[in-house]
Design a protein around this motif. Structure first.
Motif, PDB file in Angstrom:
ATOM      1  N   GLY A 197       0.795  -1.223   0.000  1.00  0.00           N
ATOM      2  CA  GLY A 197       0.000   0.000   0.000  1.00  0.00           C
ATOM      3  C   GLY A 197       0.822   1.264   0.000  1.00  0.00           C
ATOM      4  N   ALA A 198       0.145   2.366   0.288  1.00  0.00           N
ATOM      5  CA  ALA A 198       0.667   3.739   0.237  1.00  0.00           C
ATOM      6  C   ALA A 198       0.954   4.124  -1.223  1.00  0.00           C
ATOM      7  N   ALA A 199       1.417   5.338  -1.415  1.00  0.00           N
ATOM      8  CA  ALA A 199       1.675   5.819  -2.779  1.00  0.00           C
ATOM      9  C   ALA A 199       2.863   5.059  -3.368  1.00  0.00           C
ATOM     10  N   SER A 204      -3.352  -1.501  -5.239  1.00  0.00           N
ATOM     11  CA  SER A 204      -4.529  -0.787  -4.751  1.00  0.00           C
ATOM     12  C   SER A 204      -5.525  -1.826  -4.234  1.00  0.00           C
ATOM     13  N   PRO A 205      -6.457  -1.362  -3.394  1.00  0.00           N
ATOM     14  CA  PRO A 205      -7.439  -2.328  -2.865  1.00  0.00           C
ATOM     15  C   PRO A 205      -8.531  -2.681  -3.870  1.00  0.00           C
ATOM     16  N   ALA A 206      -8.408  -2.209  -5.114  1.00  0.00           N
ATOM     17  CA  ALA A 206      -9.429  -2.499  -6.133  1.00  0.00           C
ATOM     18  C   ALA A 206      -9.550  -4.013  -6.347  1.00  0.00           C
ATOM     19  N   VAL A 263      -0.625  -3.478   5.830  1.00  0.00           N
ATOM     20  CA  VAL A 263      -1.438  -3.007   4.709  1.00  0.00           C
ATOM     21  C   VAL A 263      -1.803  -1.533   4.927  1.00  0.00           C
ATOM     22  N   ALA A 264      -1.349  -0.676   4.016  1.00  0.00           N
ATOM     23  CA  ALA A 264      -1.549   0.777   4.141  1.00  0.00           C
ATOM     24  C   ALA A 264      -2.482   1.274   3.048  1.00  0.00           C
ATOM     25  N   TYR A 265      -3.760   0.895   3.132  1.00  0.00           N
ATOM     26  CA  TYR A 265      -4.753   1.395   2.182  1.00  0.00           C
ATOM     27  C   TYR A 265      -5.765   2.315   2.866  1.00  0.00           C
ATOM     28  N   GLY A 266      -5.531   2.661   4.142  1.00  0.00           N
ATOM     29  CA  GLY A 266      -6.499   3.464   4.875  1.00  0.00           C
ATOM     30  C   GLY A 266      -7.717   2.621   5.247  1.00  0.00           C
ATOM     31  N   ALA A 267      -8.405   3.042   6.325  1.00  0.00           N
ATOM     32  CA  ALA A 267      -9.614   2.329   6.746  1.00  0.00           C
ATOM     33  C   ALA A 267     -10.805   2.888   5.968  1.00  0.00           C
ATOM     34  N   VAL A 280      -2.366  -0.467   8.650  1.00  0.00           N
ATOM     35  CA  VAL A 280      -1.511   0.527   9.313  1.00  0.00           C
ATOM     36  C   VAL A 280      -1.806   1.972   8.902  1.00  0.00           C
ATOM     37  N   GLY A 281      -2.848   2.190   8.101  1.00  0.00           N
ATOM     38  CA  GLY A 281      -3.210   3.567   7.726  1.00  0.00           C
ATOM     39  C   GLY A 281      -2.053   4.305   7.095  1.00  0.00           C
ATOM     40  N   GLY A 282      -1.788   5.495   7.603  1.00  0.00           N
ATOM     41  CA  GLY A 282      -0.731   6.333   7.026  1.00  0.00           C
ATOM     42  C   GLY A 282       0.654   6.065   7.600  1.00  0.00           C
ATOM     43  N   ALA A 283       0.821   4.956   8.327  1.00  0.00           N
ATOM     44  CA  ALA A 283       2.079   4.730   9.068  1.00  0.00           C
ATOM     45  C   ALA A 283       3.311   4.650   8.160  1.00  0.00           C
ATOM     46  N   LEU A 284       3.170   4.111   6.948  1.00  0.00           N
ATOM     47  CA  LEU A 284       4.352   4.021   6.078  1.00  0.00           C
ATOM     48  C   LEU A 284       4.784   5.414   5.635  1.00  0.00           C
ATOM     49  N   ASP A 285       3.808   6.325   5.511  1.00  0.00           N
ATOM     50  CA  ASP A 285       4.143   7.716   5.180  1.00  0.00           C
ATOM     51  C   ASP A 285       4.945   8.352   6.318  1.00  0.00           C
ATOM     52  N   PHE A 286       4.624   7.975   7.542  1.00  0.00           N
ATOM     53  CA  PHE A 286       5.382   8.507   8.689  1.00  0.00           C
ATOM     54  C   PHE A 286       6.797   7.921   8.702  1.00  0.00           C
ATOM     55  N   TYR A 341      -3.169  18.203  15.663  1.00  0.00           N
ATOM     56  CA  TYR A 341      -1.973  18.499  14.876  1.00  0.00           C
ATOM     57  C   TYR A 341      -2.170  17.999  13.443  1.00  0.00           C
ATOM     58  N   ARG A 342      -2.718  16.804  13.342  1.00  0.00           N
ATOM     59  CA  ARG A 342      -2.917  16.210  12.012  1.00  0.00           C
ATOM     60  C   ARG A 342      -3.943  17.011  11.212  1.00  0.00           C
ATOM     61  N   LEU A 343      -4.969  17.483  11.914  1.00  0.00           N
ATOM     62  CA  LEU A 343      -6.002  18.281  11.235  1.00  0.00           C
ATOM     63  C   LEU A 343      -5.388  19.584  10.716  1.00  0.00           C
ATOM     64  N   TRP A 365      -7.345  19.182   4.607  1.00  0.00           N
ATOM     65  CA  TRP A 365      -8.336  18.556   3.717  1.00  0.00           C
ATOM     66  C   TRP A 365      -9.033  17.376   4.400  1.00  0.00           C
ATOM     67  N   ARG A 366      -8.515  16.975   5.550  1.00  0.00           N
ATOM     68  CA  ARG A 366      -9.145  15.859   6.270  1.00  0.00           C
ATOM     69  C   ARG A 366     -10.333  16.321   7.105  1.00  0.00           C
ATOM     70  N   TRP A 367     -10.637  17.660   7.086  1.00  0.00           N
ATOM     71  CA  TRP A 367     -11.610  18.151   8.055  1.00  0.00           C
ATOM     72  C   TRP A 367     -12.958  17.429   7.947  1.00  0.00           C
ATOM     73  N   ARG A 368     -13.354  17.104   6.708  1.00  0.00           N
ATOM     74  CA  ARG A 368     -14.669  16.482   6.565  1.00  0.00           C
ATOM     75  C   ARG A 368     -14.699  15.110   7.246  1.00  0.00           C
ATOM     76  N   ARG A 369     -13.618  14.336   7.003  1.00  0.00           N
ATOM     77  CA  ARG A 369     -13.513  13.023   7.650  1.00  0.00           C
ATOM     78  C   ARG A 369     -13.454  13.168   9.156  1.00  0.00           C
ATOM     79  N   MET A 370     -12.774  14.231   9.606  1.00  0.00           N
ATOM     80  CA  MET A 370     -12.567  14.369  11.042  1.00  0.00           C
ATOM     81  C   MET A 370     -13.800  14.892  11.775  1.00  0.00           C
TER      82      MET A 370
HETATM   83  N1  UDP Z   1      -3.805   4.570   0.241  1.00  0.00           N
HETATM   84  C1  UDP Z   1      -3.469   3.731  -0.812  1.00  0.00           C
HETATM   85  N2  UDP Z   1      -4.414   3.398  -1.717  1.00  0.00           N
HETATM   86  C2  UDP Z   1      -5.694   3.818  -1.628  1.00  0.00           C
HETATM   87  C3  UDP Z   1      -6.030   4.678  -0.535  1.00  0.00           C
HETATM   88  C4  UDP Z   1      -5.067   5.039   0.384  1.00  0.00           C
HETATM   89  O1  UDP Z   1      -2.341   3.313  -0.920  1.00  0.00           O
HETATM   90  O2  UDP Z   1      -6.507   3.473  -2.459  1.00  0.00           O
HETATM   91  C5  UDP Z   1      -2.786   4.891   1.252  1.00  0.00           C
HETATM   92  C6  UDP Z   1      -2.327   6.328   1.380  1.00  0.00           C
HETATM   93  O3  UDP Z   1      -1.299   6.601   0.446  1.00  0.00           O
HETATM   94  C7  UDP Z   1      -1.797   6.354   2.799  1.00  0.00           C
HETATM   95  C8  UDP Z   1      -2.581   5.260   3.492  1.00  0.00           C
HETATM   96  O4  UDP Z   1      -3.338   4.614   2.493  1.00  0.00           O
HETATM   97  O5  UDP Z   1      -0.458   5.954   2.829  1.00  0.00           O
HETATM   98  C9  UDP Z   1      -3.479   5.710   4.589  1.00  0.00           C
HETATM   99  O6  UDP Z   1      -4.223   6.793   4.221  1.00  0.00           O
HETATM  100  P1  UDP Z   1      -4.869   7.741   5.328  1.00  0.00           P
HETATM  101  O7  UDP Z   1      -3.828   8.609   5.909  1.00  0.00           O
HETATM  102  O8  UDP Z   1      -6.043   8.385   4.690  1.00  0.00           O
HETATM  103  O9  UDP Z   1      -5.378   6.659   6.388  1.00  0.00           O
HETATM  104  P2  UDP Z   1      -5.546   6.744   7.972  1.00  0.00           P
HETATM  105  O10 UDP Z   1      -4.188   6.750   8.577  1.00  0.00           O
HETATM  106  O11 UDP Z   1      -6.344   7.975   8.266  1.00  0.00           O
HETATM  107  O12 UDP Z   1      -6.303   5.475   8.230  1.00  0.00           O
END
Ligand code: UDP
Length: 246
Positions: free
Chosen positions: A112-114, A141-143, A164-168, A191-197, A218-220, A225-230
């Motif tokens: 996952g992640a970019a 991608s999770p497609a 797995v870093a695809y966000g929840a 792991v959400g955005g953890a790989l970005d960290f 801090y994250r907000l 742009w996360r305000w809507r989700r938050m």
């Molecule tokens: N991400 C991805 N593919 C997708 C959607 C998200 O790889 O289709 C990645 C995104 O690059 C980021 C991670 O998922 O690294 C988590 O995203 P976000 O920060 O929104 O998740 P959160 O930490 O809030 O769960």
């Protein structure tokens, strides 16, 4: 067989009452069992998503561990008279997990992640934990169209542990639907955005901000742009406050 872990019910989502140390002990045990164990890093956004997304709610119910990642869950649990011992943030836990992978020779796959981020995170973790084997890394991608090819890729390199870093909720649904097909993975965690960290692509709040429990704010501010989700946060607070029976 392991002792079942106590769970705290927050708006219909079971949160496991574990410390980081207990989580790591459970992971050690899971790694010895010949099937996949799913870990979720739950925060108030997860709980609010689960209110309307029945499939996601089912995934959280079937996960082996729903970790209390967000501070809001600790406040909510205390308000509901069923306190949780501490926060177990996924963004910290992944370092402990990588350290254990290095120590025990478990093969780690980063998904996952970019594009490029998972590979870069692997390099950072290997520098930090000498001997760590990165079985593979892949953005993908999770497609649904990519699902089977990604599973085959992970199986082909006999990964033992999977981040797995695809966000929840996508990452957690992805793990749940591939539980049986991932034939070598013993522990998989969203792991959400953890790989970005890890790579420095995103910056975590300074320790002082984390300590006063304002990491979410801090994250907000950094990612407005996360305000809507938050908006899930105030909705969560209101729902929890009014859900207490006494
Ligand atoms: N991400 C991805 N593919 C997708 C959607 C998200 O790889 O289709 C990645 C995104 O690059 C980021 C991670 O998922 O690294 C988590 O995203 P976000 O920060 O929104 O998740 P959160 O930490 O809030 O769960």
């Amino acid at each position: 067989m392991m002792q079942p872990v106590r769970t705290v019910n927050i708006l219909g989502v079971p949160i496991h009452a574990v410390t980081t140390e207990e989580t790591l002990a459970l992971v050690d045990a899971y790694m010895q069992e010949p099937h996949l164990h799913q870990l979720a890093t739950v925060n108030p956004e997860f709980v609010m998503t689960a209110q309307t997304d029945a499939a996601f709610r089912a995934v959280l119910h079937s996960a082996d561990l729903c970790l209390p990642d967000g501070i809001g869950l600790l406040y909510a649990a205390r308000w509901l008279h069923t306190p949780l011992p501490q926060r177990v943030p996924g963004s910290d836990l992944i370092y402990d997990l990588a350290e254990r992978c290095a120590r025990h020779g478990w093969r780690l796959f980063l998904l996952g992640a970019a594009p490029g981020v998972a590979a870069a995170a692997g390099t950072v973790l290997q520098a930090r934990y000498p001997g760590l084997v990165i079985a593979g890394s892949y953005a993908g991608s999770p497609a649904p169209a990519e699902n089977d090819a990604i599973v085959a890729r992970i199986n082909a390199v006999s990964a033992d542990m999977l981040f797995v870093a695809y966000g929840a909720p996508n990452q957690d649904k992805w793990i749940a639907r591939n539980r049986a097909a991932l034939s070598t993975v013993r522990v998989a965690i969203g792991v959400g955005g953890a790989l970005d960290f890890v790579t420095g692509k995103a910056i975590r709040a300074p320790k002082q901000v984390q300590m006063v429990h304002l990491e979410w704010l801090y994250r907000l501010l950094r990612e407005p742009w996360r305000w809507r989700r938050m908006l899930a946060l105030p909705r969560f607070v209101l729902k929890v406050v009014f859900s207490r029976s006494s």
